[in-house]
Design a protein around this motif. Structure first.
Motif, PDB file in Angstrom:
ATOM      1  N   ARG A  96       0.835  -1.206   0.000  1.00 36.24           N
ATOM      2  CA  ARG A  96       0.000   0.000   0.000  1.00 36.24           C
ATOM      3  C   ARG A  96       0.870   1.255   0.000  1.00 36.24           C
ATOM      4  N   LEU A  97       1.937   1.219   0.778  1.00 33.60           N
ATOM      5  CA  LEU A  97       2.832   2.366   0.815  1.00 33.60           C
ATOM      6  C   LEU A  97       3.526   2.548  -0.530  1.00 33.60           C
ATOM      7  N   GLN A  98       3.879   1.453  -1.172  1.00 37.55           N
ATOM      8  CA  GLN A  98       4.489   1.532  -2.501  1.00 37.55           C
ATOM      9  C   GLN A  98       3.507   2.111  -3.511  1.00 37.55           C
ATOM     10  N   THR A  99       2.245   1.723  -3.389  1.00 35.85           N
ATOM     11  CA  THR A  99       1.201   2.268  -4.262  1.00 35.85           C
ATOM     12  C   THR A  99       1.066   3.773  -4.064  1.00 35.85           C
ATOM     13  N   SER A 121      -0.387   9.470  16.662  1.00 31.45           N
ATOM     14  CA  SER A 121       0.939   9.136  17.175  1.00 31.45           C
ATOM     15  C   SER A 121       1.257   7.658  16.966  1.00 31.45           C
ATOM     16  N   ALA A 122       0.257   6.810  17.200  1.00 31.07           N
ATOM     17  CA  ALA A 122       0.460   5.367  17.081  1.00 31.07           C
ATOM     18  C   ALA A 122       0.669   4.927  15.641  1.00 31.07           C
ATOM     19  N   ILE A 126       3.847   3.091  13.399  1.00 37.06           N
ATOM     20  CA  ILE A 126       3.717   1.945  12.498  1.00 37.06           C
ATOM     21  C   ILE A 126       4.310   2.289  11.135  1.00 37.06           C
ATOM     22  N   ILE A 127       4.049   3.500  10.659  1.00 39.59           N
ATOM     23  CA  ILE A 127       4.620   3.961   9.396  1.00 39.59           C
ATOM     24  C   ILE A 127       6.140   3.903   9.452  1.00 39.59           C
ATOM     25  N   GLU A 128       6.708   4.406  10.542  1.00 38.47           N
ATOM     26  CA  GLU A 128       8.170   4.433  10.672  1.00 38.47           C
ATOM     27  C   GLU A 128       8.751   3.026  10.693  1.00 38.47           C
ATOM     28  N   ILE A 136       3.336   9.701   8.304  1.00 35.21           N
ATOM     29  CA  ILE A 136       2.515   9.492   7.114  1.00 35.21           C
ATOM     30  C   ILE A 136       2.560  10.682   6.164  1.00 35.21           C
ATOM     31  N   ASN A 137       2.976  11.838   6.653  1.00 36.77           N
ATOM     32  CA  ASN A 137       3.040  13.032   5.804  1.00 36.77           C
ATOM     33  C   ASN A 137       3.943  12.833   4.594  1.00 36.77           C
ATOM     34  N   HIS A 138       4.919  11.949   4.720  1.00 34.71           N
ATOM     35  CA  HIS A 138       5.846  11.689   3.616  1.00 34.71           C
ATOM     36  C   HIS A 138       5.114  11.230   2.363  1.00 34.71           C
ATOM     37  N   PHE A 139       4.016  10.511   2.544  1.00 32.77           N
ATOM     38  CA  PHE A 139       3.342   9.868   1.419  1.00 32.77           C
ATOM     39  C   PHE A 139       2.257  10.728   0.772  1.00 32.77           C
TER      40      PHE A 139
END
Length: 209
Positions: A96-99, A121-122, A126-128, A136-139
């Motif tokens: 999903r992150l790759q998508t 925060s939680a 998980i993203i990291e 999640i802002n990176h995506f």
């Protein structure tokens, strides 16, 4: 639906990007109760507490105090409450992150989520853990959370806020969510929609476009 006319995509978070199981959280919170209370009773009799927290009407501290009162257990530590509340957050498949990274190179993409500060925060942790990115802002080009906007889906004002904030053309903006009421509300303000369901998530949907 085809994406040839789409320029922007707005994603829900829970059930779309991150797998969730809300009943896990309510069962965990009910287990903190000094007496006996089912998770269904806990939610049905105290729904306003959770809605107020999701809309940012109460702080993290007030939410935790509310949990202590409704569980009749004033000695519960903050960490215990947070752990129970966060137990609904499961995992984020790397695919999903790759998508999302692929889509971000082609479209403006956003998050619009009914959520709260403890969960933010939680799931950033998980993203990291899953990606090495700080949050999640990176995506995404921008993220919008109900507790910061003091609005929640399916209220039409929350969709309009995102639309107005970026001067989006609704005809070329796709809204992606797993809850039908949110999809219907988005369609009512003119957004194009994709309803995520068990048989088709975002990886499969965007792979065939």
């Amino acid at each position: 639906m085809a994406l040839q006319n789409i320029e922007n995509i707005i994603f829900d978070l829970g059930g779309v990007i991150i797998d969730i199981d809300p009943q896990r959280a309510f069962k965990a919170l009910a287990a903190l109760y000094q007496g006996k209370q089912s998770s269904e009773q806990l939610l049905s009799e105290n729904v306003q507490l959770f809605l107020d927290y999701e809309k940012g009407f109460i702080s993290d501290t007030e939410f935790r105090e509310g949990i202590r009162k409704l569980t009749d257990n004033p000695s519960i530590k903050d960490e215990e409450i947070d752990a129970a509340w966060n137990s609904m957050l499961l995992h984020i498949p790397v695919e999903r992150l790759q998508t999302l990274e692929k889509l971000k190179s082609q479209y403006k993409i956003f998050v619009l989520s009914n959520t709260n500060a403890i969960h933010v925060s939680a799931f950033n942790k998980i993203i990291e853990q899953n990606s090495g990115k700080a949050d999640i802002n990176h995506f995404f080009d921008k993220v919008y959370y109900s507790h910061e906007l003091k609005l929640r889906k399916p209220e039409p004002e929350i969709y309009q806020h995102v639309i107005d904030d970026h001067n989006l053309n609704v005809g070329s903006t796709l809204f992606v969510d797993d809850r039908l009421e949110n999809i219907e509300a988005a369609a009512a303000v003119g957004l194009q929609t994709f309803h995520v369901q068990l048989d088709q998530g975002i990886v499969d949907f965007f792979a065939v476009q």
